[in-house]
Scaffold this active site. Structure first.
Site, PDB file in Angstrom:
ATOM      1  N   GLY A   1       1.360  -1.135   0.255  1.00 21.46           N
ATOM      2  CA  GLY A   1      -0.026   0.078   0.344  1.00 21.46           C
ATOM      3  C   GLY A   1       1.253   1.443   0.403  1.00 21.46           C
TER       4      GLY A   1
ATOM      5  CD  GLU B   1      -1.316   8.626   0.375  1.00 17.72           C
ATOM      6  OE1 GLU B   1      -1.216   9.471   0.404  1.00 17.72           O
ATOM      7  OE2 GLU B   1      -1.095   8.261   1.675  1.00 17.72           O
TER       8      GLU B   1
ATOM      9  CB  THR C   1      -1.856  -4.991  -6.975  1.00 16.33           C
ATOM     10  OG1 THR C   1      -1.900  -4.498  -7.927  1.00 16.33           O
ATOM     11  CG2 THR C   1      -2.136  -6.528  -7.519  1.00 16.33           C
TER      12      THR C   1
ATOM     13  CD  GLN D   1      -2.523  -4.303 -37.863  1.00 14.50           C
ATOM     14  OE1 GLN D   1      -2.888  -4.617 -37.436  1.00 14.50           O
ATOM     15  NE2 GLN D   1      -2.902  -4.632 -39.292  1.00 14.50           N
TER      16      GLN D   1
ATOM     17  N   GLY E   1      -4.872 -10.328 -37.479  1.00 10.56           N
ATOM     18  CA  GLY E   1      -6.304 -10.001 -37.926  1.00 10.56           C
ATOM     19  C   GLY E   1      -7.526  -9.914 -36.755  1.00 10.56           C
TER      20      GLY E   1
ATOM     21  CD  GLU F   1       6.005  -3.047  -8.986  1.00 12.09           C
ATOM     22  OE1 GLU F   1       7.352  -3.413  -8.982  1.00 12.09           O
ATOM     23  OE2 GLU F   1       5.687  -3.638  -9.287  1.00 12.09           O
TER      24      GLU F   1
ATOM     25  CB  THR G   1       4.876   5.898 -16.027  1.00 12.87           C
ATOM     26  OG1 THR G   1       5.931   7.737 -14.971  1.00 12.87           O
ATOM     27  CG2 THR G   1       3.506   6.337 -14.756  1.00 12.87           C
ATOM     28  CB  SER G   2       7.927   4.874 -19.952  1.00 12.53           C
ATOM     29  OG  SER G   2       6.887   3.386 -20.072  1.00 12.53           O
TER      30      SER G   2
HETATM   31  P1  FAD Z   1       0.936   9.824 -12.232  1.00  9.07           P
HETATM   32  O1  FAD Z   1       1.915   9.814 -10.973  1.00  9.07           O
HETATM   33  O2  FAD Z   1      -0.482  10.952 -12.186  1.00  9.07           O
HETATM   34  O3  FAD Z   1       1.122  10.047 -13.889  1.00  9.07           O
HETATM   35  C1  FAD Z   1       0.423  10.671 -14.770  1.00  9.07           C
HETATM   36  C2  FAD Z   1       1.253  11.158 -15.390  1.00  9.07           C
HETATM   37  O4  FAD Z   1       2.070  12.421 -15.363  1.00  9.07           O
HETATM   38  C3  FAD Z   1       2.475   9.700 -16.335  1.00  9.07           C
HETATM   39  O5  FAD Z   1       2.353   9.225 -17.490  1.00  9.07           O
HETATM   40  C4  FAD Z   1       3.458  10.087 -15.688  1.00  9.07           C
HETATM   41  O6  FAD Z   1       4.126   9.233 -16.021  1.00  9.07           O
HETATM   42  C5  FAD Z   1       3.221  11.866 -15.484  1.00  9.07           C
HETATM   43  N1  FAD Z   1       4.446  12.112 -14.819  1.00  9.07           N
HETATM   44  C6  FAD Z   1       4.077  12.133 -13.553  1.00  9.07           C
HETATM   45  N2  FAD Z   1       5.183  13.209 -12.963  1.00  9.07           N
HETATM   46  C7  FAD Z   1       6.221  12.761 -13.628  1.00  9.07           C
HETATM   47  C8  FAD Z   1       7.684  14.149 -13.860  1.00  9.07           C
HETATM   48  N3  FAD Z   1       7.797  14.376 -13.072  1.00  9.07           N
HETATM   49  N4  FAD Z   1       7.961  13.789 -15.063  1.00  9.07           N
HETATM   50  C9  FAD Z   1       7.364  13.248 -16.126  1.00  9.07           C
HETATM   51  N5  FAD Z   1       5.939  13.137 -16.409  1.00  9.07           N
HETATM   52  C10 FAD Z   1       5.181  12.715 -15.367  1.00  9.07           C
HETATM   53  N6  FAD Z   1      -0.095   1.201  -6.005  1.00  9.07           N
HETATM   54  C11 FAD Z   1       0.773   0.559  -4.791  1.00  9.07           C
HETATM   55  O7  FAD Z   1       0.892   0.816  -4.859  1.00  9.07           O
HETATM   56  N7  FAD Z   1       0.628  -1.099  -4.914  1.00  9.07           N
HETATM   57  C12 FAD Z   1      -0.463  -1.761  -6.031  1.00  9.07           C
HETATM   58  O8  FAD Z   1       0.309  -2.845  -5.505  1.00  9.07           O
HETATM   59  C13 FAD Z   1      -0.470  -1.128  -7.353  1.00  9.07           C
HETATM   60  N8  FAD Z   1      -1.835  -1.890  -8.018  1.00  9.07           N
HETATM   61  C14 FAD Z   1      -1.253  -1.236  -9.265  1.00  9.07           C
HETATM   62  C15 FAD Z   1      -2.477  -2.560  -9.791  1.00  9.07           C
HETATM   63  C16 FAD Z   1      -2.706  -1.327 -11.179  1.00  9.07           C
HETATM   64  C17 FAD Z   1      -3.503  -2.219 -11.946  1.00  9.07           C
HETATM   65  C18 FAD Z   1      -2.601  -0.319 -11.638  1.00  9.07           C
HETATM   66  C19 FAD Z   1      -3.256   0.706 -12.361  1.00  9.07           C
HETATM   67  C20 FAD Z   1      -2.073   0.580 -10.094  1.00  9.07           C
HETATM   68  C21 FAD Z   1      -1.309   0.055  -9.369  1.00  9.07           C
HETATM   69  N9  FAD Z   1      -0.578   0.839  -8.340  1.00  9.07           N
HETATM   70  C22 FAD Z   1      -0.471   0.295  -6.793  1.00  9.07           C
HETATM   71  C23 FAD Z   1      -0.542   2.679  -8.486  1.00  9.07           C
HETATM   72  C24 FAD Z   1       0.699   2.888  -9.263  1.00  9.07           C
HETATM   73  O9  FAD Z   1       1.669   2.353  -8.695  1.00  9.07           O
HETATM   74  C25 FAD Z   1       0.562   3.779  -9.898  1.00  9.07           C
HETATM   75  O10 FAD Z   1      -0.663   4.167 -10.765  1.00  9.07           O
HETATM   76  C26 FAD Z   1       1.152   4.731 -10.620  1.00  9.07           C
HETATM   77  O11 FAD Z   1       2.466   5.007 -10.647  1.00  9.07           O
HETATM   78  C27 FAD Z   1       1.187   5.913 -11.313  1.00  9.07           C
HETATM   79  O12 FAD Z   1       0.393   6.599 -10.237  1.00  9.07           O
HETATM   80  P2  FAD Z   1       0.100   8.131 -11.047  1.00  9.07           P
HETATM   81  O13 FAD Z   1      -1.647   6.784 -11.788  1.00  9.07           O
HETATM   82  O14 FAD Z   1      -0.693   8.317  -9.557  1.00  9.07           O
HETATM   83  O15 FAD Z   1      -0.194   8.698 -12.228  1.00  9.07           O
END
Ligand code: FAD
Length: 385
Positions: free
Chosen positions: A124, A127, A160, A338, A341, A365, A367-368
């Site tokens: 967890g 948030e 998760t 692709q 089809g 874990e 984002t890219s």
């Molecule tokens: P945001 O942080 O709001 O990001 C939105 C966009 O802004 C993204 O494109 C991001 O790359 C970009 N961005 C943000 N900051 C920057 C920056 N400084 N520079 C450039 N770009 C930036 N979390 C847990 O703790 N435990 C879990 O078990 C877990 N499981 C998950 C399972 C699923 C199916 C999903 C969808 C998410 C889960 N997550 C979990 C949460 C996940 O780790 C977050 O969704 C993720 O870290 C992105 O945070 P956010 O969704 O708030 O996006």
């Protein structure tokens, strides 16, 4: 450098292949449609030892190195990413973090149960208002000096295993000084009064997984629930995620491998213009692009496992592997679709689910974009967060 597998690693991979073919593949589409994996799979994963990999045998684990863990994770990802994620979180993010940071009591209480599949863990951190900027979390744990307990209030999002878990590895702020990263980690049993969980439905992929929102209202835990030193929770979380990224990457290799296997098989069976579509150069291009992605993602991932097992620094390599493998899995699944089809768009065929399941890998874990900032910081010495 030896890129081959030892006899033990080959045996673990075969065990995983057999397990997936018997216990997962036949049910994956039904679980995806029902939005729920059969919960009995957790116990089966424990019985076969997959929930205790890398955990020392004295704590009920099945031992083994990180390459063995990668091989099993890859096979699970090839079968069903929802099941792969159950293991990556309960073992990869929770049990392994307890093994690394826990005191003797915490290890004896939780590790044997988690390894056996008697208990499931969730992680967890995220948030509703705090995702990528995880250190800025708002959930608070306030120490009650009279009893030595902590009272926790706040909420967690996208967790998760959230509705299934028996134990929550929870991160909360214990120091409010402005600019102070005073986060601590806690092991909170899921049945603690004040902790409620709401299932999140309607996910694009990983539909079989129990993802939840957690709400904490005056959740009281003893001081002994703290994992690692007070104020070191962010370090606990980041160490868990660095290893977790290897696990996500291995799951992506499994998705890409499944995409390759499906595309090759289908291309050989389907005929258009009087010939097998496998005989067309543009179809072969799609397939060869997938194959190169599979190999590159696998080698990057195995390198992380090797670095961990040799006790060397691995965090940047884990970010590179996670970044590349997750983007590769999306590309591979899309290329495979692709090749299929219109049939690729129907869930009786496997590739649509692979694409949906792959998509989240570039998000969680880190984002890219966040992986690129980690790699960029390591290379330049400048934080661009
Ligand atoms: P945001 O942080 O709001 O990001 C939105 C966009 O802004 C993204 O494109 C991001 O790359 C970009 N961005 C943000 N900051 C920057 C920056 N400084 N520079 C450039 N770009 C930036 N979390 C847990 O703790 N435990 C879990 O078990 C877990 N499981 C998950 C399972 C699923 C199916 C999903 C969808 C998410 C889960 N997550 C979990 C949460 C996940 O780790 C977050 O969704 C993720 O870290 C992105 O945070 P956010 O969704 O708030 O996006």
């Amino acid at each position: 450098m030896d890129l081959g597998l030892s006899p033990e690693q080959t045996a673990v991979r075969r065990l995983a292949e057999d397990f997936v073919a018997r216990e997962i593949t036949p049910y994956a589409v039904a679980w995806d449609r029902a939005e729920e994996v059969d919960r009995g799979i957790v116990r089966k994963l424990g019985d076969v030892g997959f929930l205790g990999l890398t955990i020392p045998e004295e704590y009920g684990g099945s031992g083994g190195g990180h390459l063995a863990y990668c091989l099993v994770t890859e096979e699970l990802g090839r079968g069903d990413s929802s099941v792969r994620g159950i293991v990556s979180v309960s073992l990869g993010l929770v049990a392994k973090t307890i093994a690394a940071w826990g005191d003797e009591d915490q290890k004896r209480t939780w590790l044997p149960r988690l390894a056996a599949g008697d208990a499931l863990g969730c992680f967890g951190l995220t948030e509703p208002g705090t995702g990528s900027d995880a250190g800025n979390l708002a959930t608070r744990a306030v120490r009650d000096a009279a009893t030595g307990t902590y009272v926790i209030n706040g909420g967690k999002m996208f967790i998760t295993n959230g509705t299934w878990a028996d134990i929550v590895l929870l991160f909360a702020r214990t120091n409010d000084t402005p600019g102070h990263r005073g986060v601590s980690a806690f092991l909170v049993p899921a049945d603690t009064p004040g902790l409620t969980r709401r299932a999140i439905h309607g996910k694009l992929g990983l539909r079989g997984q129990a993802t939840a929102e957690l709400v904490l209202e005056d959740v009281r835990v003893p001081g002994s629930a703290m994992l690692g030193p007070e104020g070191k929770g962010f370090a606990v979380a980041m160490s868990a995620l660095a290893k977790g990224r290897m696990s996500v990457a291995a799951g992506c290799v499994g998705i890409a491998q499944a995409a390759l296997d499906s595309a090759v098989r289908y291309a050989g069976e389907r005929e258009q213009f009087g010939r097998s579509i496998a005989s067309y150069q543009l179809v072969q291009e799609l397939i060869s692009d997938i194959a190169v992605d599979v190999d590159a993602a696998r080698l990057l991932t195995w390198r992380v496992a090797d670095l961990i097992d040799r006790g060397e620094e691995f965090a940047t390599a884990a970010s590179k592997a996670k970044l590349y493998a997750s983007e590769a899995a999306v590309r591979a699944a899309n290329n495979a679709l692709q090749v299929f089809g219109g049939y690729g768009y129907i869930d009786e065929y496997p590739v649509g689910k692979l694409l949906r399941d792959a998509r989240v890998m570039t998000l969680y874990e880190g984002t890219s974009q966040i992986q690129k900032l980690i790699i960029g910081r390591a290379l330049t010495g400048v934080s661009a967060f």
